[in-house]
Scaffold this active site. Structure first.
Site, PDB file in Angstrom:
ATOM      1  N   ALA A 104       6.863  -5.143   5.337  1.00 31.41           N
ATOM      2  CA  ALA A 104       6.538  -5.501   6.718  1.00 31.41           C
ATOM      3  C   ALA A 104       5.586  -6.685   6.760  1.00 31.41           C
ATOM      4  CB  ALA A 104       5.900  -4.315   7.440  1.00 31.41           C
ATOM      5  N   TYR A 105       5.642  -7.403   7.870  1.00 30.58           N
ATOM      6  CA  TYR A 105       4.636  -8.417   8.171  1.00 30.58           C
ATOM      7  C   TYR A 105       3.570  -7.690   8.990  1.00 30.58           C
ATOM      8  CZ  TYR A 105       2.636 -12.895   9.686  1.00 30.58           C
ATOM      9  OH  TYR A 105       1.796 -13.957   9.912  1.00 30.58           O
ATOM     10  N   TYR A 129       3.201  -8.582  16.631  1.00 28.07           N
ATOM     11  CA  TYR A 129       3.424  -7.588  15.578  1.00 28.07           C
ATOM     12  C   TYR A 129       4.130  -6.357  16.145  1.00 28.07           C
ATOM     13  CZ  TYR A 129       2.330  -3.715  12.430  1.00 28.07           C
ATOM     14  OH  TYR A 129       2.404  -2.595  11.641  1.00 28.07           O
ATOM     15  N   GLN A 150       0.815  -1.215   0.000  1.00 28.82           N
ATOM     16  CA  GLN A 150       0.000   0.000   0.000  1.00 28.82           C
ATOM     17  C   GLN A 150       0.852   1.270   0.000  1.00 28.82           C
ATOM     18  OE1 GLN A 150      -3.937   1.601   2.204  1.00 28.82           O
ATOM     19  NE2 GLN A 150      -2.498   0.620   3.596  1.00 28.82           N
ATOM     20  N   LEU A 151       1.785   1.377   0.943  1.00 30.37           N
ATOM     21  CA  LEU A 151       2.591   2.593   1.025  1.00 30.37           C
ATOM     22  C   LEU A 151       3.532   2.705  -0.169  1.00 30.37           C
ATOM     23  CD1 LEU A 151       3.372   5.152   2.496  1.00 30.37           C
ATOM     24  CD2 LEU A 151       4.917   3.792   3.940  1.00 30.37           C
TER      25      LEU A 151
END
Length: 287
Positions: free
Chosen positions: A62-63, A127, A12-13
């Site tokens: 990232a996870y 997380y 997304q980013l």
């Protein structure tokens, strides 16, 4: 303009950075696919750094599956901690600065005051813990870092809360949304703009910064805002977190204080609902 390398470019980013860079006329930014720039593969990273010789790297990889991470600790830690450390090592070797994206989930969220960068990070989920470990590794390896913590990301791209609510709102007559988790949504286009403004300023004010849109809301009120702005007719009812148990515990209050990033870089940060209107207009015009 010196070269910028974006990792996690398909997320997304990453997609928002591509759009904003184009709008800003930034051409020296590169988005290699994961097959060429896997942050878990030091040999691949060495090759891509040698090819582009970046002055800046942006780690969007990232996870982020918050509940799944509770059972998938090893992979979450590899991506969020080891991957970030691998990038920091390469940045150090090439004299590059690293923009490491982190999260409000590094906080416990049990204090009803806006969180500053100096507040103690006490993650309550795998997380959040692995993202904090990534921050710590980056800071230990590479002094030239911008660690940017953000929250509740959404945009026209990828899967996110706004797109999920629009889909569910069109399919159902009523929805129950959690009302006792409070934070601030962040339009990923705004975050992308802030990152690129920091880079193009040439600032060496390295450190940890908080960035979200301005304002405070709950997931319930965020959902109501989405339906109001989009003109979606659906009944929305507030529920408590205890009525919707999840594998991972989430912060009850994770509003972040943006004074440091705003004052250091002179950023104009939009109010969350104003940015939501921009996003929903973009989604509706694309239909």
């Amino acid at each position: 303009m010196k070269n910028i390398l974006v990792f996690g470019a398909s997320g997304q980013l990453g997609q928002c950075l591509k759009k904003v860079a184009s709008l800003k006329g930034i051409t020296s930014i590169f988005f290699p696919p994961e097959s060429e720039a896997n942050i878990l593969d030091p040999d691949l990273l060495a090759k891509v750094f040698e090819q582009y010789k970046p002055a800046y790297a942006i780690n969007c990889a990232a996870y982020t599956a918050v509940d799944k991470a509770e059972d998938d600790i090893e992979l979450a830690r590899k991506i969020n901690k080891t991957g970030a450390a691998n990038l920091a090592v390469q940045c150090k070797a090439y004299g590059a600065a690293l923009v490491q994206i982190s999260t409000d989930f590094v906080f416990a969220g049990n204090n009803p005051n806006p969180l500053s960068e100096d507040d103690i990070a006490e993650p309550i989920s795998v997380y959040g813990l692995t993202k904090l470990e990534g921050e710590q590794d980056v800071a230990a390896i590479l002094p030239q870092h911008f660690i940017i913590r953000t929250s509740w990301l959404y945009s026209e791209f990828a899967n996110n809360f706004v797109k999920t609510m629009l889909k569910l709102g069109a399919e159902r007559d009523e929805l129950k949304i959690i009302a006792d988790q409070v934070g601030t949504p962040t339009y990923a286009i705004d975050l992308a703009g802030a990152i690129l403004d920091i880079i193009t300023s040439g600032s060496e004010n390295y450190g940890i910064y908080h960035y979200s849109n301005e304002g405070v809301t709950s997931w319930y009120d965020f959902a109501k805002g989405i339906f109001d702005v989009s003109g979606t007719k659906v009944n929305v009812f507030p529920i408590r977190t205890s009525e919707y148990p999840t594998k991972a515990t989430r912060p009850a209050y994770s509003v972040m204080d943006k004074a440091r990033i705003r004052n250091t870089f002179g950023l104009q940060i939009p109010y969350w609902r104003d940015s939501l209107i921009v996003c929903i207009n973009a989604l509706q015009s694309a239909q």
